[in-house]
Scaffold this motif. Structure first.
Motif, PDB file in Angstrom:
ATOM      1  N   VAL A   9       0.502  -1.397   0.251  1.00  0.00           N
ATOM      2  CA  VAL A   9      -0.503   0.134  -0.084  1.00  0.00           C
ATOM      3  C   VAL A   9       1.066   0.611   0.014  1.00  0.00           C
ATOM      4  O   VAL A   9       2.104   1.192   0.822  1.00  0.00           O
ATOM      5  N   GLY A  10       0.607   2.045  -0.734  1.00  0.00           N
ATOM      6  CA  GLY A  10       1.089   3.385  -1.039  1.00  0.00           C
ATOM      7  C   GLY A  10       0.869   4.820   0.127  1.00  0.00           C
ATOM      8  O   GLY A  10      -0.833   4.710   0.541  1.00  0.00           O
ATOM      9  N   ILE A  11       1.761   4.834   0.369  1.00  0.00           N
ATOM     10  CA  ILE A  11       1.283   6.457   1.627  1.00  0.00           C
ATOM     11  C   ILE A  11       2.828   7.629   0.732  1.00  0.00           C
ATOM     12  O   ILE A  11       3.519   6.975   0.162  1.00  0.00           O
ATOM     13  N   SER A  12       2.223   8.884   1.164  1.00  0.00           N
ATOM     14  CA  SER A  12       2.981   9.856   0.950  1.00  0.00           C
ATOM     15  C   SER A  12       4.135   9.720   2.077  1.00  0.00           C
ATOM     16  O   SER A  12       5.635  10.701   1.245  1.00  0.00           O
ATOM     17  N   SER A  13       4.160   9.607   2.862  1.00  0.00           N
ATOM     18  CA  SER A  13       5.471  10.120   4.020  1.00  0.00           C
ATOM     19  C   SER A  13       5.403   9.287   5.154  1.00  0.00           C
ATOM     20  O   SER A  13       4.050   8.980   5.552  1.00  0.00           O
ATOM     21  N   ARG A  14       5.851   9.188   5.589  1.00  0.00           N
ATOM     22  CA  ARG A  14       5.503   8.554   6.697  1.00  0.00           C
ATOM     23  C   ARG A  14       5.587   9.426   8.201  1.00  0.00           C
ATOM     24  O   ARG A  14       5.362  10.116   8.337  1.00  0.00           O
ATOM     25  N   GLY A  15       4.322   8.516   8.895  1.00  0.00           N
ATOM     26  CA  GLY A  15       4.063   9.990  10.263  1.00  0.00           C
ATOM     27  C   GLY A  15       3.135  10.506   9.752  1.00  0.00           C
ATOM     28  O   GLY A  15       2.132  11.552  10.801  1.00  0.00           O
ATOM     29  N   GLY A  16       2.674  11.214   8.396  1.00  0.00           N
ATOM     30  CA  GLY A  16       1.763  11.888   7.882  1.00  0.00           C
ATOM     31  C   GLY A  16       0.581  11.977   7.591  1.00  0.00           C
ATOM     32  O   GLY A  16       0.477  10.635   8.902  1.00  0.00           O
ATOM     33  N   ILE A  56       5.803   6.453  -1.294  1.00  0.00           N
ATOM     34  CA  ILE A  56       5.485   6.719  -2.805  1.00  0.00           C
ATOM     35  C   ILE A  56       5.713   8.208  -2.989  1.00  0.00           C
ATOM     36  O   ILE A  56       7.092   8.814  -3.850  1.00  0.00           O
ATOM     37  N   GLY A  57       5.092   9.328  -2.128  1.00  0.00           N
ATOM     38  CA  GLY A  57       5.299  10.346  -2.755  1.00  0.00           C
ATOM     39  C   GLY A  57       3.665  11.625  -3.010  1.00  0.00           C
ATOM     40  O   GLY A  57       3.483  11.199  -2.293  1.00  0.00           O
ATOM     41  N   ALA A 105      -0.676   8.244  -7.792  1.00  0.00           N
ATOM     42  CA  ALA A 105      -1.843   7.657  -9.089  1.00  0.00           C
ATOM     43  C   ALA A 105      -1.335   7.015  -9.605  1.00  0.00           C
ATOM     44  O   ALA A 105      -1.372   5.881 -10.378  1.00  0.00           O
ATOM     45  N   THR A 106       0.666   7.474 -10.398  1.00  0.00           N
ATOM     46  CA  THR A 106       1.258   6.429 -11.236  1.00  0.00           C
ATOM     47  C   THR A 106       1.410   5.337 -10.637  1.00  0.00           C
ATOM     48  O   THR A 106       1.127   4.325 -11.215  1.00  0.00           O
ATOM     49  N   ALA A 107       2.177   4.938  -9.182  1.00  0.00           N
ATOM     50  CA  ALA A 107       1.949   3.525  -9.060  1.00  0.00           C
ATOM     51  C   ALA A 107       1.382   2.879  -8.611  1.00  0.00           C
ATOM     52  O   ALA A 107       1.277   1.298  -8.926  1.00  0.00           O
ATOM     53  N   ILE A 149       2.089  -0.356  -6.388  1.00  0.00           N
ATOM     54  CA  ILE A 149       1.450  -0.820  -5.047  1.00  0.00           C
ATOM     55  C   ILE A 149      -0.548  -1.192  -5.272  1.00  0.00           C
ATOM     56  O   ILE A 149      -0.428  -0.901  -6.747  1.00  0.00           O
ATOM     57  N   ALA A 150      -1.132  -1.821  -4.549  1.00  0.00           N
ATOM     58  CA  ALA A 150      -1.789  -2.505  -4.728  1.00  0.00           C
ATOM     59  C   ALA A 150      -3.103  -1.562  -4.353  1.00  0.00           C
ATOM     60  O   ALA A 150      -4.817  -1.556  -4.745  1.00  0.00           O
TER      61      ALA A 150
END
Length: 322
Positions: free
Chosen positions: A127-134, A160-161, A167-169, A175-176
């Motif tokens: 699973v993709g996220i934008s940052s850790r802890g955000g 991922i960012g 969305a690209t990932a 990512i799933a």
């Protein structure tokens, strides 16, 4: 839901009284972090001349990331729209307050690959996220945990960012699933991707879009703060009551050429505005607690350290004090 939200903002016509426009407009600088639907109400207020009616000459600056918060605290801008960042800064002890919220509910959907039909099916997936802890990380973990999927055990979370990169990932199969906000999730649904969850069903106290100001600005120039809040509320009122014009503005502002998609973005956003629920102390404490968790803060933070909604109350003709 749409009728209820519109009904709330119709009250503006009863309470939202303009102050006389100044003979000479006062220049103010307002920083936003992105071109997003959560910023549209400020653009509409500008286009419709609501700020000029309040004696303000608004300059909007796109300042991404933490630089915008530094600009606010340093006095390079007068106001900032990054509600989540403002709450985080105030929780850390910075001399800033959130004085208006546009969206009191989250805008994110958990979007999955077409073959995945439930959150439980993310077990064993990435699973993709934008940052850790955000906020995106914590909201993702909250949704997974609710459905019995232990983050970083049953499902792997990777950074991922940006939303565009997420969305690209997803499209490339890296990512799933991931959290996305309008219009991205609506575009992906049209491409066959699956809506797995709406984050607002798991957390209601999550703001996006608003107005933040420094303690000094609030203390030394309350009339300006009130004028800015009042004009912004007029923009929000216009947005909720004029679908056709608002959809056209969404199309132009977000670069969505398909008007039917722009209409979907509007309808979804309108359903998730949340009205004035953020004026309730329980909502404020919920937003603070969520932010404290993301920052690893344990000490008690009173709402008065983070929020000052007295200007909203005054604009609406109410008398409650914070």
């Amino acid at each position: 839901m749409k009728k209820a939200v519109i009904g709330i903002f119709i009250l503006f016509s009863l309470f939202l009284v303009s102050s006389p426009a100044l003979s000479q407009l006062k220049k103010i600088r307002f920083s936003t972090t992105s071109i997003a639907v959560t910023e549209l109400q400020f653009r509409i207020a500008h286009l419709k001349g609501f700020y000029r009616e309040e004696g303000l000459d608004l300059e909007t600056l796109l300042i991404r990331g933490s630089v915008g918060m530094q600009a606010l605290i340093g006095g390079s801008v007068d106001y900032a729209s990054a509600a989540g960042s403002i709450i985080a800064a105030a929780v850390r002890g910075a001399p800033v307050r959130l004085v208006l919220i546009v969206n009191s509910k989250p805008q994110f959907d958990l979007v999955g690959q077409s073959e995945i039909k439930s959150v439980q099916q993310l077990k064993g997936k990435v699973v993709g996220i934008s940052s850790r802890g955000g906020a995106v990380d914590l909201l993702t973990q909250l949704i997974l945990t609710h459905h019995g999927v232990t983050p970083n055990k049953d499902a792997t979370l990777i950074v991922i960012g940006t939303p565009e990169e997420l969305a690209t990932a997803l499209r490339t199969g890296r990512i799933a699933a991931c959290l996305l906000s309008p219009p991205r999730q609506l575009i992906l649904y049209r491409e066959g991707y699956t809506k797995l969850a709406y984050s607002g069903d798991y957390l209601t106290s999550y703001p996006s879009g608003g107005i933040g100001a420094t303690e000094e600005k609030i203390r030394t120039n309350p009339s300006e703060v009130l004028a800015f809040v009042r004009a912004s509320l007029k923009g929000l009122q216009y947005y909720t009551q004029n679908r056709s014009d608002s959809v056209d503005n969404i199309s132009k502002y977000l670069g969505i050429k398909d008007l039917s998609l722009a209409g979907e973005v509007y309808d979804l956003h309108l359903s998730r505005l949340g009205g004035f629920g953020y004026l309730d102390e329980a909502w404020m404490r919920g937003a603070i607690d969520f932010t404290k968790k993301s920052l690893g803060v344990t000490k008690e933070i009173p709402p008065s350290q983070v929020f000052d909604f007295s200007f909203v109350e005054k604009a609406l003709g109410r008398t409650k004090n914070y």
